[in-house]
Design a protein around this motif. Structure first.
Motif, PDB file in Angstrom:
ATOM      1  N   THR A  66       0.830  -1.213   0.000  1.00 63.95           N
ATOM      2  CA  THR A  66       0.000   0.000   0.000  1.00 63.95           C
ATOM      3  C   THR A  66       0.862   1.261   0.000  1.00 63.95           C
ATOM      4  N   GLN A  72      -0.892  -3.483   4.055  1.00 70.33           N
ATOM      5  CA  GLN A  72      -2.143  -4.014   4.590  1.00 70.33           C
ATOM      6  C   GLN A  72      -1.960  -5.515   4.709  1.00 70.33           C
ATOM      7  N   ASP A 112      -3.151  -2.406   9.177  1.00 70.37           N
ATOM      8  CA  ASP A 112      -2.394  -1.465   8.346  1.00 70.37           C
ATOM      9  C   ASP A 112      -1.158  -1.054   9.122  1.00 70.37           C
ATOM     10  N   ASP A 126     -12.022   4.711   0.437  1.00 70.57           N
ATOM     11  CA  ASP A 126     -11.847   3.265   0.395  1.00 70.57           C
ATOM     12  C   ASP A 126     -12.880   2.529  -0.443  1.00 70.57           C
ATOM     13  N   ASP A 176     -12.067   5.518  -5.116  1.00 73.44           N
ATOM     14  CA  ASP A 176     -10.735   5.109  -4.687  1.00 73.44           C
ATOM     15  C   ASP A 176      -9.665   5.669  -5.632  1.00 73.44           C
ATOM     16  N   ILE A 212     -16.636   4.683   5.841  1.00 68.18           N
ATOM     17  CA  ILE A 212     -15.684   4.161   4.872  1.00 68.18           C
ATOM     18  C   ILE A 212     -15.494   5.105   3.684  1.00 68.18           C
TER      19      ILE A 212
END
Length: 277
Positions: A66, A72, A112, A126, A176, A212
């Motif tokens: 990431t 992640q 994470d 996300d 995203d 989110i």
């Protein structure tokens, strides 16, 4: 917004009614809420001691995924990670239940970790729009829960968030952009540079709940140590895209009743899956 629990709330693992109302309001209005230092230090230390060698092996096998020195990693659904305080803490679930309604569920159990030398991520969301052609804001349908395993400071790569509306923007700006693509409806990375943001600084064992869809990014880890957040995603009963969790039958049967409810839609009867498998 940061909420410091009273001694009574900490002891009983329950929010008083007004605090619960404030927490729900903050997620709706600002996109997130932080409860500082909820889970006992000794429990967080035990989890961290178990997590670190698994993460090291994961990086040896799979590498970072990431960003620079940042990864992640899915968590195996086993002790000590599945302690009740992690997977269904009553303070967290009281807020989540109010926002997502009855029979919400968790389908993401991961972490994470920015290591020393981790750089900025792009500001991103996300998730893609749920209904791309709809021009009105929608209520929360999916929430991320984070629990840091160390104190999060300015130096060790705190999460940076854009509160106050990025989670509920009707112009399809929830898109995203972590992979360097540009949202055709709004240049999130450019727009974020000219908007108010804040870094989420907190103690180990705190609980963060965020919509989110909220814009956010990882920041550089300038320290000499890793900064790990555990991460779970909770969804309304009818939603659950993206991942699943393997849970042995005997493990599921031993869970608290609330956890059985939350993880009922996962792969029950499957062996624990290590993150590199």
């Amino acid at each position: 917004m940061k909420i410091v629990l009273t001694e009574e709330e900490r002891k009983n693992r329950r929010l008083n009614p007004e605090t619960l109302e404030i927490a729900v309001e903050q997620v709706k209005a600002n996109g997130y809420i932080l409860f500082d230092k909820v889970i006992p230090e000794e429990k967080i230390s035990e989890i961290r001691n178990e997590f670190d060698p698994i993460f090291d092996e994961y990086i040896d096998r799979k590498g970072y995924n990431t960003g620079t020195n940042r990864a992640q990693m899915f968590l195996p659904f086993k002790a000590p990670f599945i302690d009740e305080d992690i997977i269904c803490h009553p303070i967290a679930t009281s807020v989540i239940d109010r926002l997502l309604g009855p029979w919400n569920h968790c389908n993401y159990f991961a972490s994470d970790t920015p290591m020393p030398g981790a750089d900025y991520q792009n500001a991103h969301c996300d998730i893609m729009p749920l209904f791309p052609d709809l021009d009105i804001p929608l209520p929360a349908f999916s929430l991320v829960l984070n629990i840091p395993l160390v104190d999060v400071t300015e130096e060790n790569g705190p999460l940076e968030v854009w509160p106050g509306g990025t989670h509920n923007n009707p112009d399809r700006s929830n898109h995203d952009t972590l992979d360097n693509t540009v949202n055709p409806h709004m240049h999130i990375v450019r727009a974020a540079e000219h908007m108010y943001s804040e870094k989420v600084l907190m103690s180990a064992g705190s609980i963060v709940i965020r919509d989110i869809r909220m814009w956010h990014r990882g920041t550089p880890n300038l320290s000499n140590d890793r900064r790990t957040n555990l991460a779970m995603i909770f969804n309304r009963s009818w939603y659950g895209a993206g991942s699943s969790i393997q849970i042995p039958q005997e493990t599921y049967e031993s869970l608290p009743e609330k956890a059985k409810e939350l993880y009922r839609m996962e792969k029950i009867g499957s062996p624990v899956k290590m993150p590199w498998e």
